[in-house]
Enzyme design. Structure first.
Site, PDB file in Angstrom:
ATOM      1  N   ARG A   1      -0.437  -8.834  13.326  1.00 18.72           N
ATOM      2  CA  ARG A   1      -1.078  -7.805  12.487  1.00 18.72           C
ATOM      3  C   ARG A   1      -1.918  -8.451  11.391  1.00 18.72           C
ATOM      4  NH1 ARG A   1       4.038  -5.112  10.550  1.00 18.72           N
ATOM      5  NH2 ARG A   1       2.706  -3.871   9.197  1.00 18.72           N
TER       6      ARG A   1
ATOM      7  N   ARG B   1      11.444  -5.595   5.193  1.00 14.35           N
ATOM      8  CA  ARG B   1      11.302  -4.170   4.848  1.00 14.35           C
ATOM      9  C   ARG B   1      12.295  -3.336   5.667  1.00 14.35           C
ATOM     10  NH1 ARG B   1       5.650  -1.795   5.383  1.00 14.35           N
ATOM     11  NH2 ARG B   1       5.693  -3.174   7.178  1.00 14.35           N
TER      12      ARG B   1
ATOM     13  N   ARG C   1      -9.976   0.921   8.731  1.00 14.00           N
ATOM     14  CA  ARG C   1      -9.538  -0.434   9.060  1.00 14.00           C
ATOM     15  C   ARG C   1     -10.620  -1.221   9.775  1.00 14.00           C
ATOM     16  NH1 ARG C   1      -3.688   0.709   8.984  1.00 14.00           N
ATOM     17  NH2 ARG C   1      -2.648  -1.268   9.258  1.00 14.00           N
TER      18      ARG C   1
ATOM     19  N   ARG D   1      11.019  -1.275  11.428  1.00 12.77           N
ATOM     20  CA  ARG D   1       9.852  -0.970  12.260  1.00 12.77           C
ATOM     21  C   ARG D   1       9.711  -2.006  13.360  1.00 12.77           C
ATOM     22  NH1 ARG D   1       4.913   0.254   8.178  1.00 12.77           N
ATOM     23  NH2 ARG D   1       3.876  -1.080   9.694  1.00 12.77           N
TER      24      ARG D   1
ATOM     25  N   LYS E   1       0.834  -1.216   0.000  1.00 10.91           N
ATOM     26  CA  LYS E   1       0.000   0.000   0.000  1.00 10.91           C
ATOM     27  C   LYS E   1       0.865   1.261   0.000  1.00 10.91           C
ATOM     28  CE  LYS E   1      -2.089  -1.053   3.898  1.00 10.91           C
ATOM     29  NZ  LYS E   1      -1.371  -2.298   4.236  1.00 10.91           N
TER      30      LYS E   1
HETATM   31  P1  AP5 Z   1       4.796  -1.590   1.891  1.00  6.27           P
HETATM   32  O1  AP5 Z   1       4.461  -0.759   0.697  1.00  6.27           O
HETATM   33  O2  AP5 Z   1       5.533  -0.948   3.010  1.00  6.27           O
HETATM   34  O3  AP5 Z   1       3.478  -2.347   2.418  1.00  6.27           O
HETATM   35  P2  AP5 Z   1       2.206  -1.813   3.187  1.00  6.27           P
HETATM   36  O4  AP5 Z   1       1.023  -2.478   2.568  1.00  6.27           O
HETATM   37  O5  AP5 Z   1       2.197  -0.307   3.229  1.00  6.27           O
HETATM   38  O6  AP5 Z   1       2.472  -2.466   4.595  1.00  6.27           O
HETATM   39  P3  AP5 Z   1       2.413  -1.898   6.084  1.00  6.27           P
HETATM   40  O7  AP5 Z   1       3.057  -2.969   6.897  1.00  6.27           O
HETATM   41  O8  AP5 Z   1       3.000  -0.525   6.171  1.00  6.27           O
HETATM   42  O9  AP5 Z   1       0.887  -1.827   6.304  1.00  6.27           O
HETATM   43  P4  AP5 Z   1       0.136  -1.815   7.625  1.00  6.27           P
HETATM   44  O10 AP5 Z   1      -1.237  -1.500   7.127  1.00  6.27           O
HETATM   45  O11 AP5 Z   1       0.229  -3.040   8.435  1.00  6.27           O
HETATM   46  O12 AP5 Z   1       0.873  -0.700   8.506  1.00  6.27           O
HETATM   47  P5  AP5 Z   1       0.503   0.793   8.888  1.00  6.27           P
HETATM   48  O13 AP5 Z   1       1.749   1.571   8.904  1.00  6.27           O
HETATM   49  O14 AP5 Z   1      -0.665   1.282   8.088  1.00  6.27           O
HETATM   50  O15 AP5 Z   1       5.615  -2.852   1.361  1.00  6.27           O
HETATM   51  C1  AP5 Z   1       6.129  -3.833   2.267  1.00  6.27           C
HETATM   52  C2  AP5 Z   1       7.491  -4.333   1.768  1.00  6.27           C
HETATM   53  O16 AP5 Z   1       7.323  -5.003   0.517  1.00  6.27           O
HETATM   54  C3  AP5 Z   1       8.499  -3.195   1.509  1.00  6.27           C
HETATM   55  O17 AP5 Z   1       9.775  -3.638   1.896  1.00  6.27           O
HETATM   56  C4  AP5 Z   1       8.454  -2.994  -0.016  1.00  6.27           C
HETATM   57  O18 AP5 Z   1       9.696  -2.538  -0.533  1.00  6.27           O
HETATM   58  C5  AP5 Z   1       8.120  -4.395  -0.503  1.00  6.27           C
HETATM   59  N1  AP5 Z   1       7.299  -4.389  -1.716  1.00  6.27           N
HETATM   60  C6  AP5 Z   1       6.208  -3.608  -1.962  1.00  6.27           C
HETATM   61  N2  AP5 Z   1       5.693  -3.911  -3.181  1.00  6.27           N
HETATM   62  C7  AP5 Z   1       6.480  -4.904  -3.675  1.00  6.27           C
HETATM   63  C8  AP5 Z   1       6.456  -5.655  -4.905  1.00  6.27           C
HETATM   64  N3  AP5 Z   1       5.528  -5.458  -5.852  1.00  6.27           N
HETATM   65  N4  AP5 Z   1       7.402  -6.610  -5.068  1.00  6.27           N
HETATM   66  C9  AP5 Z   1       8.343  -6.830  -4.134  1.00  6.27           C
HETATM   67  N5  AP5 Z   1       8.417  -6.164  -2.955  1.00  6.27           N
HETATM   68  C10 AP5 Z   1       7.501  -5.199  -2.742  1.00  6.27           C
HETATM   69  O19 AP5 Z   1      -0.051   0.637  10.387  1.00  6.27           O
HETATM   70  C11 AP5 Z   1       0.793   0.308  11.451  1.00  6.27           C
HETATM   71  C12 AP5 Z   1      -0.026   0.237  12.748  1.00  6.27           C
HETATM   72  O20 AP5 Z   1      -0.637   1.519  13.039  1.00  6.27           O
HETATM   73  C13 AP5 Z   1      -1.220  -0.731  12.745  1.00  6.27           C
HETATM   74  O21 AP5 Z   1      -0.794  -2.062  13.017  1.00  6.27           O
HETATM   75  C14 AP5 Z   1      -2.089  -0.131  13.864  1.00  6.27           C
HETATM   76  O22 AP5 Z   1      -1.595  -0.448  15.135  1.00  6.27           O
HETATM   77  C15 AP5 Z   1      -1.920   1.354  13.654  1.00  6.27           C
HETATM   78  N6  AP5 Z   1      -2.943   1.920  12.760  1.00  6.27           N
HETATM   79  C16 AP5 Z   1      -2.711   2.486  11.542  1.00  6.27           C
HETATM   80  N7  AP5 Z   1      -3.869   2.881  10.987  1.00  6.27           N
HETATM   81  C17 AP5 Z   1      -4.857   2.547  11.855  1.00  6.27           C
HETATM   82  C18 AP5 Z   1      -6.279   2.670  11.810  1.00  6.27           C
HETATM   83  N8  AP5 Z   1      -6.915   3.199  10.746  1.00  6.27           N
HETATM   84  N9  AP5 Z   1      -6.998   2.220  12.884  1.00  6.27           N
HETATM   85  C19 AP5 Z   1      -6.376   1.684  13.942  1.00  6.27           C
HETATM   86  N10 AP5 Z   1      -5.027   1.538  14.038  1.00  6.27           N
HETATM   87  C20 AP5 Z   1      -4.273   1.967  12.999  1.00  6.27           C
END
Ligand code: AP5
Length: 215
Positions: free
Chosen positions: A163, A126, A87, A152, A13
């Site tokens: 997660r 990552r 979410r 992270r 994402k």
């Molecule tokens: P990346 O693009 O970083 O993936 P992502 O989908 O953004 O993954 P996240 O782990 O950041 O998502 P998340 O939703 O769990 O975390 P968030 O920060 O929102 O890609 C991942 C890896 O793959 C990278 O190394 C990249 O280089 C590689 N990659 C990407 N595309 C690729 C491809 N095509 N081929 C090969 N490699 C590739 O949330 C964190 C925490 O915050 C949550 O757990 C929660 O506690 C809290 N939180 C956030 N939002 C809320 C909400 N709305 N409500 C409640 N709690 C919340």
């Protein structure tokens, strides 16, 4: 253009949101990035830091208020891409209500699909550059030698698994929620970053043409 990226941890994402927001000139609003920034500034309550770093979700009310305020800012006039919000069903309902009040409905929800084993590999390997926020992967997108890399705390394998379980329990319910209102655009998220970007753009274009045809 008002879009949501919906998908499990590691689906790509953040990677894709940065590319598309650059192309379309709209801000990427990542709730995860905003929360990590608040933590770095010492503004996130310790119990919320613990919750976040153990793979749980933060309270709906706090996240809804955050998005309500952020999407009213000037840089969102031409639209925005929400990455990591909503979410839960209450967050999705609140988003619809707030955008309806403003007469600016959500245009679509893009959902990259990636198998579980790949999600774990993507998240655990990552790395992020502390200075630029650029996302790297030790195998698929190796960082340059001068990057200052951060891991992270929630990318340790046991937390990634938690997660993913949280996603399956709460966030996956949003797929049928958005499918019912025909706003969901599913995209195969396996392949190179460029391939996935191209698929998203094609699928989004097809959706816009279909919507124009139905209007
Ligand atoms: P990346 O693009 O970083 O993936 P992502 O989908 O953004 O993954 P996240 O782990 O950041 O998502 P998340 O939703 O769990 O975390 P968030 O920060 O929102 O890609 C991942 C890896 O793959 C990278 O190394 C990249 O280089 C590689 N990659 C990407 N595309 C690729 C491809 N095509 N081929 C090969 N490699 C590739 O949330 C964190 C925490 O915050 C949550 O757990 C929660 O506690 C809290 N939180 C956030 N939002 C809320 C909400 N709305 N409500 C409640 N709690 C919340």
């Amino acid at each position: 253009m008002r879009l949501v990226f919906l998908g499990p941890p590691g689906a790509g994402k953040g990677t894709q949101a940065k590319i598309l927001c650059g192309r379309y000139g709209i801000p990427q609003i990542s709730t995860g990035d905003i929360l990590r920034e608040s933590k770095a500034q010492g503004k996130l309550a310790p119990e919320l830091v613990t919750l976040m770093e153990s793979g749980g979700l933060l309270p709906d009310d706090a996240l809804i208020a955050l998005i309500d305020g952020r999407t009213k800012q000037d840089d969102c006039r031409r639209g925005f891409l929400l990455d990591g919000f909503p979410r839960t069903i209450p967050q999705a309902e609140a988003l619809d209500a707030m955008l309806e009040r403003r007469g600016e409905p959500l245009d679509g929800v893009i959902a990259p699909e990636v198998p579980l084993t790949l999600l774990i590999e993507r998240a655990t390997l990552r790395r992020t550059d502390k200075r630029t926020g650029q996302i790297y992967h030790l195998s698929y997108k190796p960082p340059p030698p001068d990057a200052i890399l951060e891991v992270r705390p929630d990318d340790q394998e046991e937390v990634v698994r938690k997660r993913l379980a949280t996603y399956a329990e709460s966030t996956a319910q949003l797929l049928p929620f958005y499918e019912r209102t025909t706003r969901l655009v599913k995209v195969d998220g396996v392949g190179s970053v460029d391939e996935v970007t191209e698929r998203i753009e094609k699928a989004w274009q097809a959706r816009k043409e279909q919507a124009a045809h139905n209007a």
